[in-house]
Design an enzyme around this catalytic site. Structure first.
Site, short mmCIF file in Angstrom:
data_model
loop_
_atom_site.label_atom_id
_atom_site.label_comp_id
_atom_site.label_asym_id
_atom_site.label_seq_id
_atom_site.Cartn_x
_atom_site.Cartn_y
_atom_site.Cartn_z
N TYR A 137 39.98 34.62 34.61
CA TYR A 137 38.55 34.82 34.31
C TYR A 137 38.35 35.97 33.32
O TYR A 137 37.61 35.84 32.34
CB TYR A 137 37.83 35.09 35.63
CG TYR A 137 36.33 35.19 35.53
CD1 TYR A 137 35.54 34.03 35.46
CD2 TYR A 137 35.69 36.42 35.54
CE1 TYR A 137 34.15 34.12 35.39
CE2 TYR A 137 34.31 36.51 35.47
CZ TYR A 137 33.55 35.36 35.39
OH TYR A 137 32.18 35.45 35.32
N LYS A 189 36.77 35.75 29.55
CA LYS A 189 35.53 36.45 29.16
C LYS A 189 35.81 37.45 28.04
O LYS A 189 34.96 37.68 27.17
CB LYS A 189 34.90 37.12 30.38
CG LYS A 189 34.40 36.13 31.45
CD LYS A 189 33.36 35.17 30.90
CE LYS A 189 32.72 34.31 31.98
NZ LYS A 189 31.70 33.40 31.47
P1 NAP Z 1 27.22 28.88 39.03
O1 NAP Z 1 26.09 29.12 39.96
O2 NAP Z 1 28.53 28.42 39.56
O3 NAP Z 1 26.72 27.90 37.86
C1 NAP Z 1 27.57 27.46 36.83
C2 NAP Z 1 27.14 26.06 36.45
O4 NAP Z 1 28.01 25.60 35.40
C3 NAP Z 1 27.31 25.07 37.62
O5 NAP Z 1 26.21 24.21 37.72
C4 NAP Z 1 28.57 24.34 37.23
O6 NAP Z 1 28.70 23.05 37.79
C5 NAP Z 1 28.44 24.29 35.72
N1 NAP Z 1 29.72 23.95 35.13
C6 NAP Z 1 30.95 24.31 35.57
N2 NAP Z 1 31.90 23.74 34.82
C7 NAP Z 1 31.26 22.99 33.89
C8 NAP Z 1 31.70 22.15 32.84
N3 NAP Z 1 33.01 21.95 32.60
N4 NAP Z 1 30.79 21.53 32.06
C9 NAP Z 1 29.47 21.68 32.32
N5 NAP Z 1 28.98 22.46 33.31
C10 NAP Z 1 29.88 23.11 34.09
O7 NAP Z 1 27.56 30.23 38.22
P2 NAP Z 1 26.65 31.46 37.75
O8 NAP Z 1 26.94 32.58 38.65
O9 NAP Z 1 25.27 31.03 37.48
O10 NAP Z 1 27.39 31.78 36.37
C11 NAP Z 1 26.89 31.40 35.10
C12 NAP Z 1 27.66 32.16 34.04
O11 NAP Z 1 27.52 33.56 34.26
C13 NAP Z 1 29.17 31.88 34.06
O12 NAP Z 1 29.66 31.84 32.74
C14 NAP Z 1 29.72 33.09 34.78
O13 NAP Z 1 31.06 33.34 34.45
C15 NAP Z 1 28.79 34.16 34.28
N6 NAP Z 1 28.76 35.36 35.13
C16 NAP Z 1 28.33 35.28 36.43
C17 NAP Z 1 28.33 36.44 37.20
C18 NAP Z 1 27.87 36.44 38.64
O14 NAP Z 1 28.00 37.48 39.29
N7 NAP Z 1 27.31 35.36 39.16
C19 NAP Z 1 28.75 37.65 36.65
C20 NAP Z 1 29.18 37.68 35.33
C21 NAP Z 1 29.17 36.52 34.58
P3 NAP Z 1 29.67 22.88 39.11
O15 NAP Z 1 28.93 23.45 40.24
O16 NAP Z 1 29.91 21.43 39.21
O17 NAP Z 1 30.93 23.66 38.83
#
Ligand code: NAP
Length: 247
Positions: A155, A159
């Site tokens: 990860y 990033k």
């Molecule tokens: P999340 O709730 O898991 O949402 C991610 C979404 O992306 C899910 O609906 C997922 O579908 C979809 N996805 C995954 N693989 C995909 C693919 N191959 N093609 C199309 N869609 C896909 O995550 P989140 O926490 O909102 O994170 C969103 C972004 O923020 C990510 O890039 C994450 O790395 C970044 N981020 C999050 C945090 C945190 O603390 N939450 C911190 C730093 C950065 P599925 O459920 O089917 O996988």
């Protein structure tokens, strides 16, 4: 608040979490929204919330790891809305393990979605944005891509790659008036962080000056700034949205 009226935005991973919050916030600012995800039902829920705000929504089932699907997605947006003004590369996954126990599949899967997925999104949208001499690309990175995190070699590397890709694309696209920036969230309350134990949460709070996890809307608000007119002189930047965790 309608600084994005007449604009269209394509957001990956728009079914839930940060992606849904971004879709709703850009719709509130007046943009029509196309959302990409692999979760059909949840994507429909995002769409219903956007249409309640009086904006148009195009749901697109596509996998960001597949360049052809991303190219088709951009063509769908152009057919539906006439142009693509804003691309938010948000879809991301985790497959955590210490490197010693991490198998190649977990490494490859995370790199494919989090880094190649961003490459595919930009590649699919770049030509049209450069031709129209305007566009905004916003990539969702992570502070982990700057400082590392034990158990997240895949990860963190993905990033860190997104940050380097953001700066490179900013340089390549600036002459065509396409701004490319990133947000680097800290720890945000979504499905991605819900497995954190109480003990892990307490330990985290001690490292976050603002003393709490962030909300998806708090990331979306910064993305809206990067998508809107007030950030026109910013490109190649990475804005941390982390409660002060990394300074
Ligand atoms: P999340 O709730 O898991 O949402 C991610 C979404 O992306 C899910 O609906 C997922 O579908 C979809 N996805 C995954 N693989 C995909 C693919 N191959 N093609 C199309 N869609 C896909 O995550 P989140 O926490 O909102 O994170 C969103 C972004 O923020 C990510 O890039 C994450 O790395 C970044 N981020 C999050 C945090 C945190 O603390 N939450 C911190 C730093 C950065 P599925 O459920 O089917 O996988």
């Amino acid at each position: 608040m309608s600084c994005l009226s007449g604009k269209t935005a394509l957001i990956t991973g728009a079914s839930r979490g940060i992606g849904r919050a971004i879709a709703l916030r850009l719709a509130l600012d007046g943009a029509d929204i196309a959302g990409i995800d692999v979760q059909e039902e949840l994507l429909g829920e995002t769409g219903a919330l956007i249409e309640q705000k009086g904006r148009r929504f195009a749901p697109i089932m596509a996998d960001v790891t597949d360049l052809e699907q991303m190219q088709q997605a951009v063509a769908t947006v152009e057919d539906a809305f006439g142009s693509l003004d804003i691309l938010v590369n948000n879809a991301g996954i985790t497959r955590d393990a210490l490197l010693i126990r991490m198998d190649a599949a977990a490494w490859n899967q995370v790199l494919a979605v989090n880094l190649t997925g961003v490459f595919n999104g930009i590649k699919a949208a770049a030509r049209a944005m450069m031709r129209q001499r305007s566009g905004r690309i916003i990539n969702v990175a992570s502070i982990v891509g700057m400082i590392g995190n034990a158990g997240q070699a895949n990860y963190a590397a993905s990033k860190g790659g997104v940050i380097a890709l953001t700066k490179t694309m900013a340089r390549e696209m600036a002459s065509r008036n396409v701004n490319v920036n990133a947000v680097a969230p800290g720890f945000i309350e979504t499905a991605m962080t819900e497995q954190l134990s109480d003990k892990a949460r307490q330990a985290l709070f001690a490292r976050i000056p603002l003393g709490r996890l962030g909300q998806p809307q708090e990331v979306a608000d910064v993305v809206a700034f990067l998508a809107g007119p007030d950030s026109r002189y910013l490109t190649g930047q990475v804005i941390r949205v982390d409660g002060g965790m990394v300074m």
